[in-house]
Design a protein around this motif. Structure first.
Motif, PDB file in Angstrom:
ATOM      1  N   SER A  49     138.466  40.025 -23.645  1.00 29.17           N
ATOM      2  CA  SER A  49     138.323  40.310 -25.069  1.00 29.17           C
ATOM      3  C   SER A  49     139.343  41.380 -25.416  1.00 29.17           C
ATOM      4  N   ALA A  50     139.954  41.253 -26.582  1.00 26.65           N
ATOM      5  CA  ALA A  50     140.966  42.229 -26.999  1.00 26.65           C
ATOM      6  C   ALA A  50     141.002  42.312 -28.515  1.00 26.65           C
ATOM      7  N   ARG A  51     141.486  43.453 -28.986  1.00 24.01           N
ATOM      8  CA  ARG A  51     141.665  43.643 -30.424  1.00 24.01           C
ATOM      9  C   ARG A  51     142.745  44.692 -30.657  1.00 24.01           C
ATOM     10  N   ALA A  52     143.280  44.648 -31.858  1.00 24.95           N
ATOM     11  CA  ALA A  52     144.097  45.751 -32.342  1.00 24.95           C
ATOM     12  C   ALA A  52     143.132  46.725 -32.989  1.00 24.95           C
ATOM     13  N   PRO A  53     143.308  48.033 -32.790  1.00 23.28           N
ATOM     14  CA  PRO A  53     142.410  48.996 -33.453  1.00 23.28           C
ATOM     15  C   PRO A  53     142.422  48.799 -34.970  1.00 23.28           C
ATOM     16  N   GLU A  54     141.328  49.171 -35.610  1.00 20.08           N
ATOM     17  CA  GLU A  54     141.192  48.974 -37.062  1.00 20.08           C
ATOM     18  C   GLU A  54     142.350  49.557 -37.859  1.00 20.08           C
ATOM     19  N   GLU A  55     142.894  50.683 -37.404  1.00 19.40           N
ATOM     20  CA  GLU A  55     143.969  51.333 -38.144  1.00 19.40           C
ATOM     21  C   GLU A  55     145.353  50.736 -37.849  1.00 19.40           C
ATOM     22  N   ALA A  56     145.442  49.747 -36.951  1.00 18.68           N
ATOM     23  CA  ALA A  56     146.728  49.119 -36.612  1.00 18.68           C
ATOM     24  C   ALA A  56     147.262  48.321 -37.800  1.00 18.68           C
ATOM     25  N   GLN A  57     148.576  48.221 -37.884  1.00 16.07           N
ATOM     26  CA  GLN A  57     149.212  47.479 -38.966  1.00 16.07           C
ATOM     27  C   GLN A  57     149.007  45.979 -38.826  1.00 16.07           C
ATOM     28  N   GLN A  58     148.913  45.494 -37.587  1.00 11.32           N
ATOM     29  CA  GLN A  58     148.777  44.069 -37.337  1.00 11.32           C
ATOM     30  C   GLN A  58     148.244  43.834 -35.933  1.00 11.32           C
ATOM     31  N   VAL A  59     147.864  42.606 -35.658  1.00 17.09           N
ATOM     32  CA  VAL A  59     147.376  42.221 -34.335  1.00 17.09           C
ATOM     33  C   VAL A  59     148.548  41.706 -33.506  1.00 17.09           C
ATOM     34  N   GLN A  60     148.713  42.273 -32.320  1.00 16.14           N
ATOM     35  CA  GLN A  60     149.699  41.833 -31.345  1.00 16.14           C
ATOM     36  C   GLN A  60     149.044  41.959 -29.972  1.00 16.14           C
ATOM     37  N   ILE A  61     148.271  40.963 -29.576  1.00 20.28           N
ATOM     38  CA  ILE A  61     147.553  40.984 -28.300  1.00 20.28           C
ATOM     39  C   ILE A  61     148.385  40.214 -27.280  1.00 20.28           C
ATOM     40  N   TRP A  62     148.815  40.914 -26.228  1.00 17.16           N
ATOM     41  CA  TRP A  62     149.647  40.315 -25.181  1.00 17.16           C
ATOM     42  C   TRP A  62     148.959  40.485 -23.833  1.00 17.16           C
ATOM     43  N   ALA A  63     149.069  39.465 -23.003  1.00 19.50           N
ATOM     44  CA  ALA A  63     148.559  39.527 -21.631  1.00 19.50           C
ATOM     45  C   ALA A  63     149.435  38.620 -20.773  1.00 19.50           C
ATOM     46  N   GLY A  64     149.275  38.733 -19.463  1.00 13.77           N
ATOM     47  CA  GLY A  64     150.101  37.926 -18.572  1.00 13.77           C
ATOM     48  C   GLY A  64     149.326  37.432 -17.364  1.00 13.77           C
ATOM     49  N   PHE A  65     149.904  36.460 -16.703  1.00  6.93           N
ATOM     50  CA  PHE A  65     149.323  35.906 -15.480  1.00  6.93           C
ATOM     51  C   PHE A  65     150.470  35.444 -14.594  1.00  6.93           C
ATOM     52  N   ARG A  66     150.157  35.210 -13.323  1.00  5.18           N
ATOM     53  CA  ARG A  66     151.195  34.968 -12.319  1.00  5.18           C
ATOM     54  C   ARG A  66     152.286  36.029 -12.457  1.00  5.18           C
TER      55      ARG A  66
END
Length: 182
Positions: A56-73
């Motif tokens: 689960s992920a989110r941008a904090p409420e005060e963030a300008q926009q959502v940019q959720i990044w993750a990786g694998f391998r």
């Protein structure tokens, strides 16, 4: 099929050295939530080929926009897969292979019919088995992205969280090792 093993990774494991940090970003742990900005962390003790990554992920409420990044391998800084839920001017789900010396490959860009909102928790699930990769959002049974990457120069690695210049909060991180035919 071999027995599946799920590993829950808590944010506090960063302070125990279970995560390696990349770049000069900000890495903070509070109330079991890992916040990452301008960098990313990779689990230092995992080396998986076939896996299910859920978080689960989110941008904090005060963030300008959502940019959720993750990786694998996540084989190294230069060789890894990345998935992103992007808001702002983007509003899409993104999947790419990062690789030095021309091994980068854009795998999928799925437009969203809505805009991700800061402060809202989003659940992502990535299934990577053999050459197939599927990305799910929320409780959907159907992947929003489903691709095959047959020419990757690496086939195993760890998982990573972060990678955006915007702050992102992560919780409920789980990794399950699966068979290649999952």
């Amino acid at each position: 099929m071999s027995q599946q093993r799920t590993l829950a990774l808590d944010a506090d494991s960063l302070s125990r050295g279970d995560w390696q940090t990349y770049d000069r970003g900000e890495f903070r742990i509070e109330d079991g939530v890992l916040t990452v900005a301008d960098g990313w962390v990779a689990a230092s003790h995992l080396d998986l080929e076939n896996l299910v990554l859920e978080f689960s992920a989110r941008a904090p409420e005060e963030a300008q926009q959502v940019q959720i990044w993750a990786g694998f391998r996540h084989y190294s800084r230069d060789y890894r897969y990345v998935v992103a839920l992007r808001g702002g001017n983007n509003n899409h789900l993104y999947l790419a292979r990062m690789g030095a010396e021309g091994y980068d490959k854009m795998l999928a860009l799925r437009p969203l019919e809505w805009s991700p909102v800061p402060g809202v928790w989003y659940q992502l699930r990535v299934v990577c088995a053999g050459t197939k990769i599927a990305v799910y959002l929320g409780d959907d049974d159907t992947p929003l992205i489903c691709v095959e990457d047959e020419d990757a120069p690496f086939a195993r690695g760890s998982i990573s969280l972060g990678g955006s210049y915007q702050p992102t909060e992560f919780k409920d991180v789980r990794v399950t090792q699966v068979d290649s035919g999952y």
